[in-house]
Write a protein that holds these residues in place. Structure first.
Motif, PDB file in Angstrom:
ATOM      1  N   ASN A   4     -83.628  75.629  87.753  1.00 41.08           N
ATOM      2  CA  ASN A   4     -83.107  74.716  88.754  1.00 41.08           C
ATOM      3  C   ASN A   4     -81.606  74.496  88.606  1.00 41.08           C
ATOM      4  OD1 ASN A   4     -83.063  73.118  86.475  1.00 41.08           O
ATOM      5  ND2 ASN A   4     -84.430  71.557  87.243  1.00 41.08           N
ATOM      6  N   VAL A   5     -80.951  75.345  87.825  1.00 40.11           N
ATOM      7  CA  VAL A   5     -79.517  75.256  87.608  1.00 40.11           C
ATOM      8  C   VAL A   5     -78.883  76.540  88.147  1.00 40.11           C
ATOM      9  CG1 VAL A   5     -77.684  74.986  85.900  1.00 40.11           C
ATOM     10  CG2 VAL A   5     -79.862  73.835  85.555  1.00 40.11           C
ATOM     11  N   GLY A   6     -77.982  76.392  89.119  1.00 34.21           N
ATOM     12  CA  GLY A   6     -77.333  77.533  89.747  1.00 34.21           C
ATOM     13  C   GLY A   6     -76.258  78.158  88.879  1.00 34.21           C
ATOM     14  N   THR A   7     -75.707  79.263  89.361  1.00 33.25           N
ATOM     15  CA  THR A   7     -74.726  80.042  88.610  1.00 33.25           C
ATOM     16  C   THR A   7     -73.462  79.245  88.295  1.00 33.25           C
ATOM     17  OG1 THR A   7     -75.553  82.015  89.723  1.00 33.25           O
ATOM     18  CG2 THR A   7     -73.456  82.218  88.591  1.00 33.25           C
ATOM     19  N   ILE A   8     -72.906  78.588  89.297  1.00 37.78           N
ATOM     20  CA  ILE A   8     -71.679  77.814  89.067  1.00 37.78           C
ATOM     21  C   ILE A   8     -71.964  76.650  88.122  1.00 37.78           C
ATOM     22  CG2 ILE A   8     -69.944  76.345  90.174  1.00 37.78           C
ATOM     23  CD1 ILE A   8     -70.244  78.145  92.661  1.00 37.78           C
ATOM     24  N   ASP A   9     -73.078  75.977  88.329  1.00 42.66           N
ATOM     25  CA  ASP A   9     -73.486  74.868  87.467  1.00 42.66           C
ATOM     26  C   ASP A   9     -73.666  75.351  86.026  1.00 42.66           C
ATOM     27  OD1 ASP A   9     -74.359  72.405  86.576  1.00 42.66           O
ATOM     28  OD2 ASP A   9     -76.122  72.308  87.864  1.00 42.66           O
ATOM     29  N   ARG A  10     -74.288  76.509  85.862  1.00 41.84           N
ATOM     30  CA  ARG A  10     -74.495  77.067  84.517  1.00 41.84           C
ATOM     31  C   ARG A  10     -73.171  77.378  83.845  1.00 41.84           C
ATOM     32  NH1 ARG A  10     -79.472  81.330  84.591  1.00 41.84           N
ATOM     33  NH2 ARG A  10     -79.286  81.082  82.347  1.00 41.84           N
ATOM     34  N   SER A  11     -72.229  77.930  84.610  1.00 39.48           N
ATOM     35  CA  SER A  11     -70.915  78.262  84.048  1.00 39.48           C
ATOM     36  C   SER A  11     -70.181  77.009  83.574  1.00 39.48           C
ATOM     37  CB  SER A  11     -70.063  78.987  85.092  1.00 39.48           C
ATOM     38  OG  SER A  11     -70.680  80.171  85.496  1.00 39.48           O
ATOM     39  N   TRP A  52     -82.485  75.649  83.088  1.00 39.27           N
ATOM     40  CA  TRP A  52     -83.401  74.581  83.499  1.00 39.27           C
ATOM     41  C   TRP A  52     -82.915  73.266  82.922  1.00 39.27           C
ATOM     42  CZ3 TRP A  52     -87.195  71.672  80.634  1.00 39.27           C
ATOM     43  CH2 TRP A  52     -88.057  70.909  81.439  1.00 39.27           C
ATOM     44  N   CYS A  53     -82.853  72.229  83.769  1.00 39.57           N
ATOM     45  CA  CYS A  53     -82.402  70.908  83.365  1.00 39.57           C
ATOM     46  C   CYS A  53     -83.527  69.907  83.635  1.00 39.57           C
ATOM     47  CB  CYS A  53     -81.152  70.537  84.148  1.00 39.57           C
ATOM     48  SG  CYS A  53     -80.525  68.889  83.797  1.00 39.57           S
ATOM     49  N   PRO A  54     -84.079  69.266  82.605  1.00 42.04           N
ATOM     50  CA  PRO A  54     -85.175  68.321  82.806  1.00 42.04           C
ATOM     51  C   PRO A  54     -84.860  67.185  83.781  1.00 42.04           C
ATOM     52  CG  PRO A  54     -85.008  68.882  80.491  1.00 42.04           C
ATOM     53  CD  PRO A  54     -83.816  69.478  81.163  1.00 42.04           C
ATOM     54  N   PRO A  55     -83.684  66.522  83.699  1.00 40.90           N
ATOM     55  CA  PRO A  55     -83.411  65.468  84.680  1.00 40.90           C
ATOM     56  C   PRO A  55     -83.363  65.996  86.118  1.00 40.90           C
ATOM     57  CG  PRO A  55     -81.978  65.185  82.802  1.00 40.90           C
ATOM     58  CD  PRO A  55     -82.667  66.508  82.628  1.00 40.90           C
ATOM     59  N   TYR A  56     -82.827  67.202  86.304  1.00 36.68           N
ATOM     60  CA  TYR A  56     -82.830  67.804  87.636  1.00 36.68           C
ATOM     61  C   TYR A  56     -84.264  67.976  88.120  1.00 36.68           C
ATOM     62  CZ  TYR A  56     -77.865  69.253  87.943  1.00 36.68           C
ATOM     63  OH  TYR A  56     -76.502  69.287  88.055  1.00 36.68           O
ATOM     64  N   ASP A  57     -85.138  68.404  87.231  1.00 35.83           N
ATOM     65  CA  ASP A  57     -86.543  68.621  87.591  1.00 35.83           C
ATOM     66  C   ASP A  57     -87.200  67.309  88.014  1.00 35.83           C
ATOM     67  OD1 ASP A  57     -88.597  70.481  87.950  1.00 35.83           O
ATOM     68  OD2 ASP A  57     -89.458  70.066  85.981  1.00 35.83           O
ATOM     69  N   LEU A  58     -86.953  66.245  87.261  1.00 39.25           N
ATOM     70  CA  LEU A  58     -87.521  64.935  87.591  1.00 39.25           C
ATOM     71  C   LEU A  58     -87.015  64.395  88.926  1.00 39.25           C
ATOM     72  CD1 LEU A  58     -87.392  63.155  84.118  1.00 39.25           C
ATOM     73  CD2 LEU A  58     -89.431  63.891  85.349  1.00 39.25           C
ATOM     74  N   ASN A  62     -82.008  71.009  92.764  1.00 33.44           N
ATOM     75  CA  ASN A  62     -81.962  72.446  92.492  1.00 33.44           C
ATOM     76  C   ASN A  62     -80.628  72.960  92.975  1.00 33.44           C
ATOM     77  OD1 ASN A  62     -82.311  75.161  92.182  1.00 33.44           O
ATOM     78  ND2 ASN A  62     -84.232  75.281  93.313  1.00 33.44           N
ATOM     79  N   THR A  63     -79.733  73.333  92.048  1.00 28.75           N
ATOM     80  CA  THR A  63     -78.415  73.831  92.422  1.00 28.75           C
ATOM     81  C   THR A  63     -78.405  75.343  92.586  1.00 28.75           C
ATOM     82  OG1 THR A  63     -77.674  73.950  90.120  1.00 28.75           O
ATOM     83  CG2 THR A  63     -77.219  71.911  91.321  1.00 28.75           C
ATOM     84  N   GLY A  64     -79.550  75.979  92.351  1.00 29.02           N
ATOM     85  CA  GLY A  64     -79.675  77.415  92.542  1.00 29.02           C
ATOM     86  C   GLY A  64     -80.016  77.741  93.987  1.00 29.02           C
TER      87      GLY A  64
END
Length: 70
Positions: A4-11, A52-58, A62-64
């Motif tokens: 649930n974490v996109g490319t830019i967010d991951r970078s 994967w980010c648990p708070p994003y999941d809760l 989804n930044t992907g």
């Protein structure tokens, strides 16, 4: 566990994580604040690596580009 974490967010998370770890390792930030920087850096780097980010999941964020199919 869907990513649930996109490319830019991951970078950004990866760079911030490495910065937090480096601040602690070089002694620029010491004491309690240094420990906090280290822990935050490890968490950010870990979420960047696994995507994967648990708070994003809760929160249903989804930044992907891909949508999860359940």
């Amino acid at each position: 566990m869907n990513q649930n974490v996109g490319t830019i967010d991951r970078s950004i998370r990866g760079i911030a994580g490495l910065a937090g770890i480096a601040l602690f390792a070089t002694g620029i930030v010491a004491g309690t604040l240094g420990i906090i920087a280290l822990i935050a850096g490890i968490v950010l780097l870990g979420t960047a690596i696994i995507g994967w980010c648990p708070p994003y999941d809760l929160l249903g964020i989804n930044t992907g580009a891909k949508k999860s199919s359940e």
